[in-house]
Design a protein around this motif. Structure first.
Motif, mmCIF file in Angstrom:
data_model
loop_
_atom_site.group_PDB
_atom_site.id
_atom_site.type_symbol
_atom_site.label_atom_id
_atom_site.label_comp_id
_atom_site.label_asym_id
_atom_site.label_seq_id
_atom_site.Cartn_x
_atom_site.Cartn_y
_atom_site.Cartn_z
ATOM 1 N N SER A 23 -8.983 -22.414 92.768
ATOM 2 C CA SER A 23 -10.441 -22.589 92.825
ATOM 3 C C SER A 23 -11.165 -21.466 92.092
ATOM 4 N N GLN A 71 -16.714 -16.754 96.988
ATOM 5 C CA GLN A 71 -16.483 -17.705 98.069
ATOM 6 C C GLN A 71 -14.995 -18.008 98.251
ATOM 7 N N PHE A 72 -14.216 -17.847 97.182
ATOM 8 C CA PHE A 72 -12.813 -18.249 97.223
ATOM 9 C C PHE A 72 -11.848 -17.074 97.143
ATOM 10 N N ALA A 106 -12.577 -17.891 103.458
ATOM 11 C CA ALA A 106 -11.933 -19.170 103.759
ATOM 12 C C ALA A 106 -10.637 -19.026 104.532
ATOM 13 N N GLY A 107 -10.163 -17.810 104.752
ATOM 14 C CA GLY A 107 -8.912 -17.647 105.471
ATOM 15 C C GLY A 107 -8.352 -16.249 105.295
ATOM 16 N N PRO A 131 -5.536 -20.760 106.334
ATOM 17 C CA PRO A 131 -6.974 -21.059 106.208
ATOM 18 C C PRO A 131 -7.645 -21.263 107.555
ATOM 19 N N TRP A 132 -8.965 -21.006 107.578
ATOM 20 C CA TRP A 132 -9.766 -21.301 108.765
ATOM 21 C C TRP A 132 -11.102 -21.953 108.397
ATOM 22 N N SER A 133 -11.150 -22.608 107.250
ATOM 23 C CA SER A 133 -12.366 -23.313 106.858
ATOM 24 C C SER A 133 -12.566 -24.521 107.763
ATOM 25 N N ARG A 174 -13.945 -15.928 111.736
ATOM 26 C CA ARG A 174 -14.299 -17.276 111.288
ATOM 27 C C ARG A 174 -15.800 -17.495 111.347
ATOM 28 N N SER A 177 -17.542 -15.287 108.713
ATOM 29 C CA SER A 177 -17.256 -15.772 107.365
ATOM 30 C C SER A 177 -18.047 -17.029 107.047
ATOM 31 N N HIS A 178 -18.197 -17.925 108.010
ATOM 32 C CA HIS A 178 -18.953 -19.151 107.776
ATOM 33 C C HIS A 178 -20.425 -18.846 107.520
ATOM 34 N N SER A 181 -20.681 -17.326 104.036
ATOM 35 C CA SER A 181 -20.522 -18.339 102.997
ATOM 36 C C SER A 181 -21.784 -19.191 102.853
#
Length: 322
Positions: A23, A71-72, A106-107, A131-133, A174, A177-178, A181
């Motif tokens: 990505s 973001q990635f 994302a993780g 990952p934890w998206s 998590r 991070s969300h 993002s």
């Protein structure tokens, strides 16, 4: 899946790079394509305007590619530790290895690199992504790691982020991070709006949107850093402890956010103090400004004509109403 003397067998796995993935490469390639496309127009631009145009395009694209790329990436928070630890579960054999923890939006990536790489008749060089998206299940990824027979140090660190762990590290990271993002995507939208405003003769509003872009980038950093306010479980390998600190993506986002502030303040200041210099930098010629002014005046006159009044004619009161 069967056990061999109480030990999970090992299989060759496709491993993810700790900081860059497909990505990230796609995003960089897309923005490089845009940059090359814009640079093809350079031969048709003469004088100092060419330099100003290059600076504007490259500066804007650099901000955009950073907002999307971070973001990635997986190095918002990183840490390494060298320790002597067991390599396989239920095995007394110890190996000397470097264990790395790389946390992204994302993780989490966990690295294991032998020192030296070849030990106990195996090549110890692992990097696993959990990952934890929103569309990923961290616990399922951890269970798959157990089934694949990942090395014990990787499973030990990954277990700290599972829902069954009393540390609650996954929940803390998590959520932060969300929010980080989501705030960055808002910053990307304001970056697009600022570019549209700069392409129109409303430069000061483009400067305001740059300030808003920088503000949202700083808000994303604040959202991610809130995890530091919560007590964290220690990740220990014997006497060695794995400590983490802010990584390259965090500091790059901070630098670009501050750069947006500087650029926005410069545009707003020049608008009120030296408008001619600002128009020269954005290649806004006087005839274009006058054309925009004439369009505005024509719209105002049309508004008054529709009401049956001229711009200089005052409205008359009806004496019957009084």
């Amino acid at each position: 899946m069967t056990l061999l003397d109480g030990i999970y067998p090992f299989y060759l796995q496709q491993r993810k790079v700790s900081m860059f993935d497909v990505s990230t490469i796609i995003v960089i390639v897309v923005f490089l394509t845009f940059a090359c496309s814009f640079l093809l127009i350079i031969p048709g631009i003469r004088g100092r305007v060419r330099l100003y145009w290059i600076l504007r395009v490259l500066f804007s694209l650099f901000i955009g590619v950073v907002i999307v790329t971070v973001q990635f990436t997986g190095d918002w928070e990183t840490g390494w530790v060298r320790a002597n630890t067991s390599y396989k579960s239920f095995s007394p054999a110890l190996v000397s290895a470097d264990i790395g923890l790389h946390i992204g939006l994302a993780g989490v990536n966990i690295s294991l690199r032998g020192n030296p790489v070849n030990q106990v008749n195996e090549t110890i060089n692992y990097n696993e992504h959990f990952p934890w998206s929103f569309n990923a299940d961290y616990d399922q990824s951890y269970s798959q790691g157990l089934e694949r027979g990942l090395p014990r140090p990787i499973l030990y660190v990954a277990e700290k982020f599972t829902t069954q762990s009393p540390c609650s590290m996954r929940r803390q990271y998590r959520i932060s991070s969300h929010y980080a993002s989501a705030t960055l995507w808002v910053a990307f939208c304001t970056w697009l709006i600022s570019n549209m405003l700069f392409s129109m003769p409303v430069l000061v509003y483009g400067g305001y949107m740059l300030l808003i872009t920088g503000a949202f980038m700083i808000f994303s950093l604040l959202s991610f850093s809130t995890v530091k306010n919560s007590p964290m479980c220690l990740i220990q390998f014997g006497t060695a402890t794995l400590h983490t600190g802010y990584g390259g993506s965090f500091w790059l986002t901070l630098a670009i956010g501050l750069l947006c502030f500087v650029a926005g303040i410069s545009v707003v200041t020049l608008h009120y103090c030296n408008l001619d210099l600002l128009k020269t930098f954005f290649d806004l010629r006087e005839d274009e400004a006058e054309e925009f002014q004439e369009m505005t005046e024509a719209y105002i006159e049309l508004h008054f004509v529709n009401r049956g009044l001229s711009p200089s004619q005052p409205s008359k009161l009806n004496p019957n109403i009084i």
